[in-house]
Design a protein around this motif. Structure first.
Motif, PDB file in Angstrom:
ATOM      1  N   ASP A  25      16.711 -11.622  21.806  1.00  8.52           N
ATOM      2  CA  ASP A  25      16.840 -10.215  21.449  1.00  8.52           C
ATOM      3  C   ASP A  25      17.648 -10.093  20.154  1.00  8.52           C
ATOM      4  O   ASP A  25      18.063 -11.084  19.563  1.00  8.52           O
ATOM      5  CB  ASP A  25      17.491  -9.413  22.584  1.00  8.52           C
ATOM      6  N   ALA A  26      17.876  -8.844  19.726  1.00 11.73           N
ATOM      7  CA  ALA A  26      18.527  -8.587  18.445  1.00 11.73           C
ATOM      8  C   ALA A  26      19.938  -9.149  18.370  1.00 11.73           C
ATOM      9  O   ALA A  26      20.446  -9.431  17.284  1.00 11.73           O
ATOM     10  CB  ALA A  26      18.557  -7.086  18.186  1.00 11.73           C
ATOM     11  N   ARG A  27      20.592  -9.334  19.512  1.00  7.73           N
ATOM     12  CA  ARG A  27      21.954  -9.863  19.504  1.00  7.73           C
ATOM     13  C   ARG A  27      22.010 -11.296  18.987  1.00  7.73           C
ATOM     14  O   ARG A  27      23.063 -11.765  18.564  1.00  7.73           O
ATOM     15  CB  ARG A  27      22.545  -9.792  20.917  1.00  7.73           C
ATOM     16  N   SER A  28      20.871 -11.999  19.016  1.00  6.39           N
ATOM     17  CA  SER A  28      20.845 -13.397  18.592  1.00  6.39           C
ATOM     18  C   SER A  28      20.728 -13.551  17.082  1.00  6.39           C
ATOM     19  O   SER A  28      20.817 -14.657  16.567  1.00  6.39           O
ATOM     20  CB  SER A  28      19.673 -14.117  19.265  1.00  6.39           C
ATOM     21  N   GLY A  29      20.522 -12.459  16.358  1.00  3.73           N
ATOM     22  CA  GLY A  29      20.342 -12.548  14.904  1.00  3.73           C
ATOM     23  C   GLY A  29      18.898 -12.827  14.559  1.00  3.73           C
ATOM     24  O   GLY A  29      18.195 -11.975  14.023  1.00  3.73           O
ATOM     25  N   HIS A  30      18.433 -14.003  14.850  1.00  6.87           N
ATOM     26  CA  HIS A  30      17.019 -14.335  14.704  1.00  6.87           C
ATOM     27  C   HIS A  30      16.334 -14.074  16.042  1.00  6.87           C
ATOM     28  O   HIS A  30      16.617 -14.750  17.025  1.00  6.87           O
ATOM     29  CB  HIS A  30      16.834 -15.803  14.319  1.00  6.87           C
ATOM     30  N   TYR A  31      15.470 -13.094  16.072  1.00  7.33           N
ATOM     31  CA  TYR A  31      14.753 -12.795  17.307  1.00  7.33           C
ATOM     32  C   TYR A  31      13.273 -12.611  16.993  1.00  7.33           C
ATOM     33  O   TYR A  31      12.873 -12.510  15.837  1.00  7.33           O
ATOM     34  CB  TYR A  31      15.337 -11.567  18.010  1.00  7.33           C
ATOM     35  N   ALA A  32      12.467 -12.648  18.023  1.00 11.72           N
ATOM     36  CA  ALA A  32      11.016 -12.711  17.862  1.00 11.72           C
ATOM     37  C   ALA A  32      10.437 -11.371  17.436  1.00 11.72           C
ATOM     38  O   ALA A  32      10.437 -10.414  18.205  1.00 11.72           O
ATOM     39  CB  ALA A  32      10.372 -13.171  19.167  1.00 11.72           C
ATOM     40  N   VAL A  33       9.943 -11.330  16.209  1.00 15.77           N
ATOM     41  CA  VAL A  33       9.244 -10.165  15.679  1.00 15.77           C
ATOM     42  C   VAL A  33       7.984 -10.675  14.970  1.00 15.77           C
ATOM     43  O   VAL A  33       8.091 -11.502  14.062  1.00 15.77           O
ATOM     44  CB  VAL A  33      10.111  -9.381  14.678  1.00 15.77           C
ATOM     45  N   PRO A  34       6.805 -10.220  15.373  1.00 14.89           N
ATOM     46  CA  PRO A  34       5.590 -10.686  14.700  1.00 14.89           C
ATOM     47  C   PRO A  34       5.638 -10.408  13.198  1.00 14.89           C
ATOM     48  O   PRO A  34       6.008  -9.317  12.763  1.00 14.89           O
ATOM     49  CB  PRO A  34       4.481  -9.873  15.382  1.00 14.89           C
ATOM     50  N   GLY A  35       5.323 -11.410  12.411  1.00 15.88           N
ATOM     51  CA  GLY A  35       5.290 -11.274  10.962  1.00 15.88           C
ATOM     52  C   GLY A  35       6.602 -11.535  10.263  1.00 15.88           C
ATOM     53  O   GLY A  35       6.647 -11.602   9.034  1.00 15.88           O
ATOM     54  N   ARG A  36       7.685 -11.692  11.022  1.00 18.15           N
ATOM     55  CA  ARG A  36       8.998 -11.891  10.398  1.00 18.15           C
ATOM     56  C   ARG A  36       9.146 -13.311   9.830  1.00 18.15           C
ATOM     57  O   ARG A  36       9.766 -13.493   8.781  1.00 18.15           O
ATOM     58  CB  ARG A  36      10.096 -11.621  11.411  1.00 18.15           C
ATOM     59  N   TYR A  37       8.584 -14.298  10.510  1.00 18.51           N
ATOM     60  CA  TYR A  37       8.827 -15.691  10.155  1.00 18.51           C
ATOM     61  C   TYR A  37       7.601 -16.331   9.506  1.00 18.51           C
ATOM     62  O   TYR A  37       6.471 -15.882   9.675  1.00 18.51           O
ATOM     63  CB  TYR A  37       9.223 -16.484  11.407  1.00 18.51           C
ATOM     64  N   ARG A  38       7.843 -17.396   8.780  1.00 18.29           N
ATOM     65  CA  ARG A  38       6.767 -18.152   8.143  1.00 18.29           C
ATOM     66  C   ARG A  38       7.059 -19.646   8.277  1.00 18.29           C
ATOM     67  O   ARG A  38       8.208 -20.080   8.144  1.00 18.29           O
ATOM     68  CB  ARG A  38       6.627 -17.786   6.662  1.00 18.29           C
ATOM     69  N   LEU A  39       6.006 -20.409   8.516  1.00 24.35           N
ATOM     70  CA  LEU A  39       6.105 -21.864   8.561  1.00 24.35           C
ATOM     71  C   LEU A  39       5.666 -22.450   7.225  1.00 24.35           C
ATOM     72  O   LEU A  39       4.691 -21.980   6.631  1.00 24.35           O
ATOM     73  CB  LEU A  39       5.216 -22.431   9.669  1.00 24.35           C
ATOM     74  N   HIS A  40       6.357 -23.482   6.787  1.00 24.17           N
ATOM     75  CA  HIS A  40       6.010 -24.212   5.567  1.00 24.17           C
ATOM     76  C   HIS A  40       5.827 -25.669   5.989  1.00 24.17           C
ATOM     77  O   HIS A  40       6.798 -26.344   6.361  1.00 24.17           O
ATOM     78  CB  HIS A  40       7.125 -24.082   4.526  1.00 24.17           C
ATOM     79  N   LEU A  41       4.577 -26.146   5.946  1.00 21.51           N
ATOM     80  CA  LEU A  41       4.243 -27.432   6.547  1.00 21.51           C
ATOM     81  C   LEU A  41       3.384 -28.286   5.635  1.00 21.51           C
ATOM     82  O   LEU A  41       2.567 -27.769   4.870  1.00 21.51           O
ATOM     83  CB  LEU A  41       3.438 -27.223   7.847  1.00 21.51           C
ATOM     84  N   SER A  42       3.536 -29.592   5.790  1.00 20.48           N
ATOM     85  CA  SER A  42       2.556 -30.545   5.288  1.00 20.48           C
ATOM     86  C   SER A  42       2.016 -31.281   6.499  1.00 20.48           C
ATOM     87  O   SER A  42       2.765 -31.944   7.223  1.00 20.48           O
ATOM     88  CB  SER A  42       3.194 -31.548   4.327  1.00 20.48           C
ATOM     89  N   THR A  43       0.716 -31.163   6.752  1.00 21.36           N
ATOM     90  CA  THR A  43       0.146 -31.814   7.938  1.00 21.36           C
ATOM     91  C   THR A  43      -0.045 -33.312   7.743  1.00 21.36           C
ATOM     92  O   THR A  43      -0.427 -34.011   8.680  1.00 21.36           O
ATOM     93  CB  THR A  43      -1.196 -31.167   8.327  1.00 21.36           C
ATOM     94  N   ALA A  44       0.226 -33.827   6.536  1.00 25.72           N
ATOM     95  CA  ALA A  44       0.239 -35.276   6.325  1.00 25.72           C
ATOM     96  C   ALA A  44       1.528 -35.896   6.851  1.00 25.72           C
ATOM     97  O   ALA A  44       1.628 -37.107   6.992  1.00 25.72           O
ATOM     98  CB  ALA A  44       0.075 -35.600   4.846  1.00 25.72           C
ATOM     99  N   CYS A  45       2.516 -35.054   7.138  1.00 26.28           N
ATOM    100  CA  CYS A  45       3.800 -35.476   7.701  1.00 26.28           C
ATOM    101  C   CYS A  45       3.725 -35.318   9.223  1.00 26.28           C
ATOM    102  O   CYS A  45       3.224 -34.294   9.708  1.00 26.28           O
ATOM    103  CB  CYS A  45       4.905 -34.600   7.119  1.00 26.28           C
ATOM    104  N   PRO A  46       4.192 -36.286  10.011  1.00 30.58           N
ATOM    105  CA  PRO A  46       4.073 -36.159  11.469  1.00 30.58           C
ATOM    106  C   PRO A  46       4.782 -34.937  12.039  1.00 30.58           C
ATOM    107  O   PRO A  46       4.270 -34.307  12.973  1.00 30.58           O
ATOM    108  CB  PRO A  46       4.682 -37.466  11.995  1.00 30.58           C
ATOM    109  N   ASP A  47       5.938 -34.576  11.478  1.00 29.67           N
ATOM    110  CA  ASP A  47       6.639 -33.382  11.970  1.00 29.67           C
ATOM    111  C   ASP A  47       5.802 -32.134  11.728  1.00 29.67           C
ATOM    112  O   ASP A  47       5.672 -31.265  12.596  1.00 29.67           O
ATOM    113  CB  ASP A  47       7.990 -33.234  11.269  1.00 29.67           C
ATOM    114  N   GLY A  48       5.228 -32.024  10.533  1.00 30.54           N
ATOM    115  CA  GLY A  48       4.386 -30.868  10.220  1.00 30.54           C
ATOM    116  C   GLY A  48       3.114 -30.854  11.042  1.00 30.54           C
ATOM    117  O   GLY A  48       2.646 -29.780  11.461  1.00 30.54           O
ATOM    118  N   LEU A  49       2.546 -32.025  11.306  1.00 33.94           N
ATOM    119  CA  LEU A  49       1.325 -32.100  12.103  1.00 33.94           C
ATOM    120  C   LEU A  49       1.576 -31.629  13.528  1.00 33.94           C
ATOM    121  O   LEU A  49       0.767 -30.881  14.100  1.00 33.94           O
ATOM    122  CB  LEU A  49       0.787 -33.530  12.085  1.00 33.94           C
TER     123      LEU A  49
END
Length: 287
Positions: A25-49
């Motif tokens: 919830d909002a008390r946590s600072g970062h809380y779940a809101v659609p469209g608020r967050y973005r992922l930056h990934l390289s799928t050639a990297c195992p973590d990103g995959l």
């Protein structure tokens, strides 16, 4: 699933630069809101995959968009220049590489987390899109055991077994650990579709990425006999083929990118195992 983690070697993973979490919830600072967050990934990297597969399984395209990064980082220290503004906004004069993966907060323009498994869990736990339960209740210890098995029994053991100029006895012991791990998985998967439940979980994502790496990266530094022994686990590799054909898995498989990233970062010599491909990943990928 009972897993004994090999104790002969402890892999050292670099600590994540940022490890914030998405709260309830909002008390946590970062809380779940659609469209608020973005992922930056390289799928050639195992973590990103791993994250890309989980993101698709959860159906989060409209909730948390993804920016795909080049397979090979464009900065000398191994980071991505496109991520440098995010890193510097999040930590003044940040000295390390601007590495992926990154979960960023569009409201603040800062980084929430660079820890791949925390990101996966938060995406699964905080956004309800009606997708599968990647972390089913009561499966936490099993999933963590599979993570350790993949890191130590597959990735770590394969790296040690293929060490150029390494001690022969240590390389042989590492190969034995790898084969023991694969054999245990092969027996466990007999008669099963998925690893720990009747549907795909985070454990399957972990194991599939480890098997992709084993065949597309680590076999290049093993001899042909070793790769043939690795391939001699038909149930396990049939499981890998099934997952590769799943729309959430194979669609993210950037074989050319994995190869370019490997050759850009690896200074080891290729061995005879390079010619012994275990799976035709491209043929089984869902497109």
């Amino acid at each position: 699933m009972t897993v004994t983690t090999p104790a002969a070697h402890v892999s050292v993973r670099s600590a994540p630069a940022f490890r914030g979490r998405i709260g309830r919830d909002a008390r946590s600072g970062h809380y779940a809101v659609p469209g608020r967050y973005r992922l930056h990934l390289s799928t050639a990297c195992p973590d990103g995959l791993r994250i890309a597969v989980a993101h698709t399984l959860l159906g989060l395209d409209a909730v948390c968009p993804v920016t795909l990064l080049p397979a090979v980082p464009d900065c000398p220290e191994g980071g991505h220049s496109a991520l440098r503004p995010l890193y510097e906004a999040s930590a003044h004069r940040y000295p390390g590489p601007a590495a992926a993966p990154v979960l960023s907060d569009g409201w603040s323009g800062r980084i929430v987390s660079t820890h791949d498994r925390d990101i996966m869990r938060d995406l699964a736990d905080r956004f309800d899109t009606g997708g599968p339960s990647l972390y089913p209740c009561g499966a936490e210890s099993e999933i963590e055991a599979v993570e350790r098995m993949c890191v130590e029994g597959i990735e770590g053991a394969a790296q040690r077994a293929g060490t150029v100029g390494g001690d022969a006895a240590e390389c042989d012991a590492a190969l034995a650990t790898l084969l023991e791990t694969l054999g245990a998985l092969d027996r466990w998967l007999a008669g099963r579709t998925c690893l720990i439940r009747d549907e795909v979980t985070a454990a399957d994502v972990e194991l599939w990425v480890a098997l992709v790496r084993l065949d597309t990266v680590h076999r290049h530094h093993l001899d042909a006999a070793a790769v043939q022994r690795i391939a001699g686990h038909p149930v396990l590799w049939a499981y890998a083929r099934r997952l590769t054909a799943h729309p959430a898995f194979g669609v993210h498989l950037d074989l050319d990118g994995i190869d370019r990233r490997h050759h850009a970062q690896c200074r080891g010599l290729e061995a005879a195992g390079s010619a012994v491909q275990i799976l035709d990943w491209a043929a089984h990928s869902a497109r």
